[in-house]
Motif scaffolding. Sequence first.
Motif, PDB file in Angstrom:
ATOM      1  N   UNK A 177      35.863   2.985 -53.029  1.00  0.00           N
ATOM      2  CA  UNK A 177      36.160   1.748 -53.758  1.00  0.00           C
ATOM      3  C   UNK A 177      37.150   0.955 -52.936  1.00  0.00           C
ATOM      4  N   UNK A 178      36.952  -0.357 -52.936  1.00  0.00           N
ATOM      5  CA  UNK A 178      37.896  -1.239 -52.268  1.00  0.00           C
ATOM      6  C   UNK A 178      38.921  -1.665 -53.313  1.00  0.00           C
ATOM      7  N   UNK A 179      40.172  -1.224 -53.129  1.00  0.00           N
ATOM      8  CA  UNK A 179      41.244  -1.468 -54.091  1.00  0.00           C
ATOM      9  C   UNK A 179      42.353  -2.233 -53.380  1.00  0.00           C
ATOM     10  N   UNK A 180      42.658  -3.411 -53.879  1.00  0.00           N
ATOM     11  CA  UNK A 180      43.685  -4.258 -53.255  1.00  0.00           C
ATOM     12  C   UNK A 180      43.424  -4.447 -51.765  1.00  0.00           C
ATOM     13  N   UNK A 181      42.154  -4.621 -51.415  1.00  0.00           N
ATOM     14  CA  UNK A 181      41.781  -4.879 -50.029  1.00  0.00           C
ATOM     15  C   UNK A 181      41.648  -3.650 -49.154  1.00  0.00           C
ATOM     16  N   UNK A 182      41.899  -2.456 -49.700  1.00  0.00           N
ATOM     17  CA  UNK A 182      41.825  -1.219 -48.917  1.00  0.00           C
ATOM     18  C   UNK A 182      40.735  -0.302 -49.452  1.00  0.00           C
ATOM     19  N   UNK A 183      39.935   0.249 -48.539  1.00  0.00           N
ATOM     20  CA  UNK A 183      38.909   1.202 -48.925  1.00  0.00           C
ATOM     21  C   UNK A 183      39.530   2.582 -49.067  1.00  0.00           C
ATOM     22  N   UNK A 184      39.192   3.280 -50.165  1.00  0.00           N
ATOM     23  CA  UNK A 184      39.665   4.641 -50.419  1.00  0.00           C
ATOM     24  C   UNK A 184      38.501   5.501 -50.893  1.00  0.00           C
ATOM     25  N   UNK A 185      38.548   6.777 -50.547  1.00  0.00           N
ATOM     26  CA  UNK A 185      37.550   7.725 -51.046  1.00  0.00           C
ATOM     27  C   UNK A 185      37.898   8.048 -52.493  1.00  0.00           C
ATOM     28  N   UNK A 186      36.932   7.854 -53.397  1.00  0.00           N
ATOM     29  CA  UNK A 186      37.143   8.144 -54.817  1.00  0.00           C
ATOM     30  C   UNK A 186      36.280   9.313 -55.293  1.00  0.00           C
ATOM     31  N   UNK A 187      35.248   9.643 -54.508  1.00  0.00           N
ATOM     32  CA  UNK A 187      34.343  10.743 -54.841  1.00  0.00           C
ATOM     33  C   UNK A 187      33.889  11.370 -53.539  1.00  0.00           C
ATOM     34  N   UNK A 188      33.944  12.694 -53.478  1.00  0.00           N
ATOM     35  CA  UNK A 188      33.485  13.386 -52.272  1.00  0.00           C
ATOM     36  C   UNK A 188      32.679  14.598 -52.672  1.00  0.00           C
ATOM     37  N   UNK A 189      31.577  14.787 -51.966  1.00  0.00           N
ATOM     38  CA  UNK A 189      30.744  15.959 -52.199  1.00  0.00           C
ATOM     39  C   UNK A 189      30.468  16.624 -50.866  1.00  0.00           C
ATOM     40  N   UNK A 190      30.864  17.887 -50.741  1.00  0.00           N
ATOM     41  CA  UNK A 190      30.669  18.662 -49.523  1.00  0.00           C
ATOM     42  C   UNK A 190      29.644  19.733 -49.849  1.00  0.00           C
ATOM     43  N   UNK A 191      28.644  19.894 -48.978  1.00  0.00           N
ATOM     44  CA  UNK A 191      27.597  20.877 -49.275  1.00  0.00           C
ATOM     45  C   UNK A 191      27.071  21.521 -47.997  1.00  0.00           C
TER      46      UNK A 191
END
Length: 197
Positions: A177-191
Amino acid sequence: MNVMNPQGKWKDKGNTRNRGAFVSLLLLFIGVHFLGSAHTKKGQDMTTVRGRYMVNNPDPSGVRLDDEAAIQALEDRFAAAVNAGDVDAIMKNYIPDKSLVVFDVVPRAEYLGADAYRKDWVDFFTHFRGVPKIAITDLGITVDGNLGFSHSFQRVTGTDTQGHSVDRTVRVTDGYRKIDGNWLIVLEHVSVPVDLR
């Protein structure tokens, strides 16, 4: 734990949280499929990056290019932080609150919130002599507005605490999600691939 019996039906072994995780994962894959379909049907609405090369750039203003470049830079910062063994720098790439959701391949397979996932990274480094190395390949990035997702292969190499060589590759899907102009990981799936035969 939930297991699939030979008839292909789920059997509850006492842990209903796994069923919820499976349903969440299924919905994630349906969402990824839907977004991927939207990309192929409305190529002018989304842009995809593979590695460092643009596959489709329908936005002549370059705004989407900037978003993909920002996500690529996030993934580069993440890899550099892992390679330095810097948990604080790793966590700067994730949303810093309880809304973070991570499905990992190691027990405790689900992490809810940044604090829980930070502990996982601290524990991860305790299993190695020295600092392990990570390499991200085949990174594909798709962005639409303030949401994006990526998929990649991530190879971890190093030496475990018993002196054995470690060389593992996992598949990673990240939601941003882009929050206040910054991209952040909000969901991660490792498999990892699983043979159900």
